[in-house]
Design a protein around this motif. Structure first.
Motif, PDB file in Angstrom:
ATOM      1  N   LYS A 184       0.431  -1.129  -0.456  1.00 25.44           N
ATOM      2  CA  LYS A 184       0.038  -0.133  -0.140  1.00 25.44           C
ATOM      3  C   LYS A 184       0.743   1.115   0.331  1.00 25.44           C
ATOM      4  O   LYS A 184       1.819   1.839   0.635  1.00 25.44           O
ATOM      5  CB  LYS A 184      -0.599  -0.025   1.242  1.00 25.44           C
TER       6      LYS A 184
ATOM      7  N   ARG B 240     -12.013   2.899  -7.156  1.00 22.30           N
ATOM      8  CA  ARG B 240     -13.184   1.345  -7.340  1.00 22.30           C
ATOM      9  C   ARG B 240     -13.883   2.065  -6.144  1.00 22.30           C
ATOM     10  O   ARG B 240     -13.362   2.596  -4.810  1.00 22.30           O
ATOM     11  CB  ARG B 240     -12.891   0.084  -7.469  1.00 22.30           C
TER      12      ARG B 240
ATOM     13  N   GLU C 142     -11.679   2.084  -2.512  1.00 20.22           N
ATOM     14  CA  GLU C 142     -11.145   1.466  -2.824  1.00 20.22           C
ATOM     15  C   GLU C 142     -10.529   1.666  -3.308  1.00 20.22           C
ATOM     16  O   GLU C 142     -10.118   2.074  -5.010  1.00 20.22           O
ATOM     17  CB  GLU C 142     -11.436   0.283  -3.156  1.00 20.22           C
ATOM     18  N   TRP C 143      -9.005   1.380  -3.434  1.00 21.51           N
ATOM     19  CA  TRP C 143      -7.317   2.231  -3.922  1.00 21.51           C
ATOM     20  C   TRP C 143      -6.837   0.711  -4.238  1.00 21.51           C
ATOM     21  O   TRP C 143      -6.567  -0.083  -2.898  1.00 21.51           O
ATOM     22  CB  TRP C 143      -6.443   3.021  -3.160  1.00 21.51           C
ATOM     23  N   ILE C 144      -6.114   0.426  -5.689  1.00 22.06           N
ATOM     24  CA  ILE C 144      -5.774  -0.507  -5.293  1.00 22.06           C
ATOM     25  C   ILE C 144      -4.416  -0.151  -6.475  1.00 22.06           C
ATOM     26  O   ILE C 144      -4.444   0.996  -7.778  1.00 22.06           O
ATOM     27  CB  ILE C 144      -6.443  -1.624  -6.782  1.00 22.06           C
ATOM     28  N   ASP C 145      -3.302  -0.972  -5.839  1.00 19.35           N
ATOM     29  CA  ASP C 145      -2.009  -0.473  -6.436  1.00 19.35           C
ATOM     30  C   ASP C 145      -1.320  -1.090  -7.646  1.00 19.35           C
ATOM     31  O   ASP C 145      -1.248  -2.100  -7.419  1.00 19.35           O
ATOM     32  CB  ASP C 145      -0.961  -0.128  -4.942  1.00 19.35           C
ATOM     33  N   HIS C 146      -0.670  -0.452  -9.120  1.00 23.45           N
ATOM     34  CA  HIS C 146      -0.676  -1.657  -9.697  1.00 23.45           C
ATOM     35  C   HIS C 146       1.029  -0.729  -9.972  1.00 23.45           C
ATOM     36  O   HIS C 146       1.684  -1.656 -10.480  1.00 23.45           O
ATOM     37  CB  HIS C 146      -1.434  -1.079 -10.598  1.00 23.45           C
TER      38      HIS C 146
END
Length: 338
Positions: free
Chosen positions: A2, A311, A319-323
């Motif tokens: 994160k 999202r 929601e935060w998604i780390d790419h």
């Protein structure tokens, strides 16, 4: 992993410590200084992991602003504007970072009354900071690193993010030792055009009226005229940077430098990056028009400028998604294939 964000740049919280214990950061890096009569003092930093090994080289160019490469936050945690997992990647590559002119590798930052984090501007930074300084400094650092490190010269990568993405192709036009360019989340056209695009998009999305957008754009053109009439001024500022900085980064565009190159270029965009995506899409079209096939254009459709996807579930919770790791893994696999 994160990650958190502040002041429009990606930050990675590394540890909690008190002021004066910067060795927790510097212990992992060896700093080397180069003196140049024109550029002044250039400091670059080599990751110490397997530093004596024979490895390819990555020279990483961070984005904009005058922050140190690592900074100590008031809460005791360190943050960085860099986007690579150095501890892991340095197992296979020599990693080099370059400090901006007269900016330390690591330091504390300050908090303005508004709550904004900032690092005070100094005279030497204002006088030197430009595309020319960053390009020529990186050129000299690469040549020096090739002499002092055991580098597999078949793979010498210049890798930039955001503003560093604009610098990377310019460096490669100067330094013929570079074999690969990786530019991430950085414009291909004149950077000042981004501000105009953002006004148009805001109007089209109904966020502001067309009249307001036009008024804002007219104001932008008035500011741009001032910059180009006094392009070497280091005392006049717009948007937190000197006229010299803005003119140097926009008198030529990244796409012009990219088109000069015949070595492999990876150009990475985020489909949700409102700062850059509309500007970046043009690069692939121009390479097709010119019949050049050395550009790989990869868009991660839902990523923002910092490789994050947002999202919202049915309840409205975000929601935060780390790419970031996914993007960097893609880039490193691309290097091995090219």
């Amino acid at each position: 992993m994160k990650r958190t964000f502040c002041f429009l740049i990606i930050v990675l919280v590394l540890s909690k410590t008190s002021y004066g214990q910067h060795e927790k950061i510097t212990a992992n890096w060896k700093t080397i200084s180069i003196h140049d009569n024109s550029l002044g003092e250039i400091e670059y930093h080599v990751h110490k992991n397997k530093m004596s090994s024979y490895k390819p080289l990555i020279v990483y160019l961070q984005g904009s602003k005058n922050f140190p490469l690592y900074w100590l936050n008031p809460n005791g945690g360190y943050s960085t504007s860099t986007t690579l997992d150095f501890a892991s990647i340095s197992n296979e590559y020599h990693i080099v970072l370059i400090s901006k002119p007269n900016i330390p590798f690591v330091d504390s930052i300050q908090i303005a009354p508004s709550g904004r984090k900032y690092y005070p501007l100094n005279a030497a930074y204002r006088e030197k900071y430009s595309l020319d300084w960053r390009t020529n400094a990186a050129d000299k650092v690469i040549n020096d690193a090739l002499k002092k490190l055991d580098v597999d010269s078949s793979t010498v990568i210049v890798w930039g993010h955001s503003e560093g993405s604009q610098v990377a192709p310019a460096v490669a036009t100067n330094n013929k030792n570079i074999t690969h360019v990786i530019s991430m989340m950085g414009n291909s056209l004149n950077h000042l055009y981004d501000f105009i695009l953002q006004e148009r998009v805001a109007a089209l999305n109904g966020q502001i009226s067309n009249e307001k957008a036009q008024s804002n754009i007219d104001s932008l053109y008035a500011e741009y005229e001032k910059i180009y009439k006094d392009p070497e001024s280091t005392t006049k500022e717009w948007f937190g940077e000197t006229y010299y900085k803005w003119s140097s980064f926009t008198l030529s565009s990244p796409i012009e430098n990219m088109l000069k190159l015949d070595i492999p270029i990876l150009y990475v965009a985020g489909g949700a990056d409102y700062q850059s995506i509309l500007n970046m899409d043009y690069a692939k079209l121009e390479f097709l028009r010119k019949g050049k096939d050395n550009l790989t254009y990869k868009v991660f459709p839902n990523c923002d400028h910092f490789f994050m996807e947002t999202r919202t579930d049915e309840s409205g919770k975000k929601e935060w998604i780390d790419h970031l790791d996914e993007v960097n893994d893609f880039a490193l696999k691309w290097v091995t294939k090219n």
